[in-house]
Design a protein around this motif. Structure first.
Motif, PDB file in Angstrom:
ATOM      1  N   UNK A  52      44.338  40.027  32.529  1.00 38.66           N
ATOM      2  CA  UNK A  52      43.912  39.368  33.751  1.00 38.66           C
ATOM      3  C   UNK A  52      43.686  37.882  33.485  1.00 38.66           C
ATOM      4  N   UNK A  53      44.103  37.062  34.439  1.00 37.78           N
ATOM      5  CA  UNK A  53      43.772  35.639  34.381  1.00 37.78           C
ATOM      6  C   UNK A  53      42.305  35.460  34.766  1.00 37.78           C
ATOM      7  N   UNK A  54      41.822  34.228  34.677  1.00 37.23           N
ATOM      8  CA  UNK A  54      40.444  33.969  35.101  1.00 37.23           C
ATOM      9  C   UNK A  54      40.250  34.358  36.562  1.00 37.23           C
ATOM     10  N   UNK A  55      41.262  34.036  37.390  1.00 34.85           N
ATOM     11  CA  UNK A  55      41.176  34.419  38.808  1.00 34.85           C
ATOM     12  C   UNK A  55      41.163  35.941  38.956  1.00 34.85           C
ATOM     13  N   UNK A  56      41.962  36.617  38.116  1.00 32.78           N
ATOM     14  CA  UNK A  56      41.982  38.076  38.160  1.00 32.78           C
ATOM     15  C   UNK A  56      40.635  38.672  37.800  1.00 32.78           C
ATOM     16  N   UNK A  57      39.976  38.090  36.791  1.00 28.47           N
ATOM     17  CA  UNK A  57      38.646  38.563  36.389  1.00 28.47           C
ATOM     18  C   UNK A  57      37.641  38.388  37.521  1.00 28.47           C
ATOM     19  N   UNK A  58      37.733  37.233  38.213  1.00 28.94           N
ATOM     20  CA  UNK A  58      36.822  36.989  39.330  1.00 28.94           C
ATOM     21  C   UNK A  58      37.058  38.023  40.433  1.00 28.94           C
ATOM     22  N   UNK A  59      38.345  38.296  40.713  1.00 29.71           N
ATOM     23  CA  UNK A  59      38.639  39.256  41.777  1.00 29.71           C
ATOM     24  C   UNK A  59      38.186  40.661  41.387  1.00 29.71           C
ATOM     25  N   UNK A  60      38.269  41.005  40.103  1.00 30.77           N
ATOM     26  CA  UNK A  60      37.760  42.307  39.659  1.00 30.77           C
ATOM     27  C   UNK A  60      36.270  42.426  39.941  1.00 30.77           C
ATOM     28  N   UNK A  61      35.530  41.336  39.703  1.00 28.23           N
ATOM     29  CA  UNK A  61      34.104  41.355  40.017  1.00 28.23           C
ATOM     30  C   UNK A  61      33.853  41.644  41.483  1.00 28.23           C
TER      31      UNK A  61
END
Length: 313
Positions: free
Chosen positions: A57-66
């Motif tokens: 996951x990119x940083x944006x992907x990590x944020x969206x997972x949250x």
């Protein structure tokens, strides 16, 4: 954004590969990839990037997972509230156990929850307790055991229900030179060979705790995860072992408590945050608590009766 696609992204964060997500969700890898591409278009940013043969996951992907965690927990709570309108919990609950926990808890759990209209699908999975969060991608409830000294938090995404504390005893073959005692101390054991388990599992963590407290590292002769096989090796004189007190032995081994150090495992039921509000899951947790309490109280009474008897010379 579609909740199903958010769940796929959450599964990817837990499992690490598209193939594993596909297996967990009973889909094809190409279908999962297609849905993740749609989610990425909906988000308008790159969510996933190659990482060797895997993806990450990119940083944006990590944020969206949250955010996905928040959304999915809210959906679980909403589903639980809809389920609560029914007077009796219904449905299927999947439960993972460590093997000796399955032997101790699964049969009565299936019987008792069936009377309440809940079907339990049980599995025995022998992995470290730290894998519980990843297992919750596949199970509604994960029952784990760990060294009672392990106080690692599960985090806000998960709920833990403590079921019981179970002492661990030393098991010896009947002809062992310590077999005539009523108890042992660590000082009695420095020259012994031990039957251990794979690193990271509960018994190995306890043996490491013993080493830390005593300053003496147990000499591990064999590493065997199955307690029945451990029994056979102890019976053959290959070594001594730690055995949870409530595990029923098939062999006539000698069980002795260690008196100069507290040695025990803690058994817990782990769920996703909000999942225990679902009536069927709540029924499973309730029954697990009652079954564990009955085991503790029955075995505790037997232990007190034994302690009232004179120790053997």
């Amino acid at each position: 954004m579609d909740a199903g696609r958010l769940r796929m992204l959450r599964e990817l964060a837990d499992h690490g590969t598209v193939a594993a997500v596909a297996q967990a969700l009973s889909m094809t890898p190409s279908a999962v990839s297609q849905q993740l591409k749609i989610l990425q278009r909906e988000a308008g940013v790159t969510l996933i990037e190659p990482d060797g043969r895997r993806v990450r996951l990119t940083d944006a992907g990590q944020v969206l997972v949250g955010h996905a965690d928040t959304v999915l927990a809210a959906l679980d709570r909403a589903k639980a509230e809809m389920d609560a309108y029914r007077s009796t919990p219904r449905g299927t609950v999947s439960v993972s156990f460590f093997p000796s926990g399955a032997a101790m808890l699964l049969a009565p759990l299936i019987s008792r929850t069936a009377e309440r209209g809940v079907q339990v699908l049980g599995r025995d999975v022998d992995v470290p307790a730290s894998r519980a969060p990843a297992q919750l991608a596949d199970f509604d409830v994960v029952v784990v055991h760990r060294d009672e000294r392990d106080a690692s938090p599960w985090g806000p995404r998960f709920e833990a229900t403590e079921l019981l504390r179970e002492p661990l005893d030393i098991v010896l073959p009947p002809g062992h030179h310590l077999a005539g005692r009523g108890q042992v101390e660590l000082a009695d054991l420095p020259d012994e060979q031990w039957i251990g388990v794979e690193g990271g599992l509960m018994v190995d963590d306890v043996l490491n705790s013993i080493a830390t407290r005593s300053g003496v590292q147990p000499r591990i002769a064999q590493r065997i995860n199955d307690f029945r096989v451990v029994e056979e090796l102890v019976n053959a004189g290959t070594g001594i072992a730690l055995m949870p007190r409530y595990v029923i032995l098939a062999r006539d081994l000698v069980r002795l408590p260690i008196t100069d150090i507290s040695v025990a495992r803690r058994v817990e039921a782990i769920t996703r945050a909000g999942a225990s509000a679902r009536p069927a899951v709540a029924a499973v947790i309730d029954e697990l608590r009652e079954i564990a309490a009955a085991i503790s109280s029955t075995t505790g009474a037997l232990d007190r009766g034994r302690s009232a008897q004179p120790a053997r010379d």
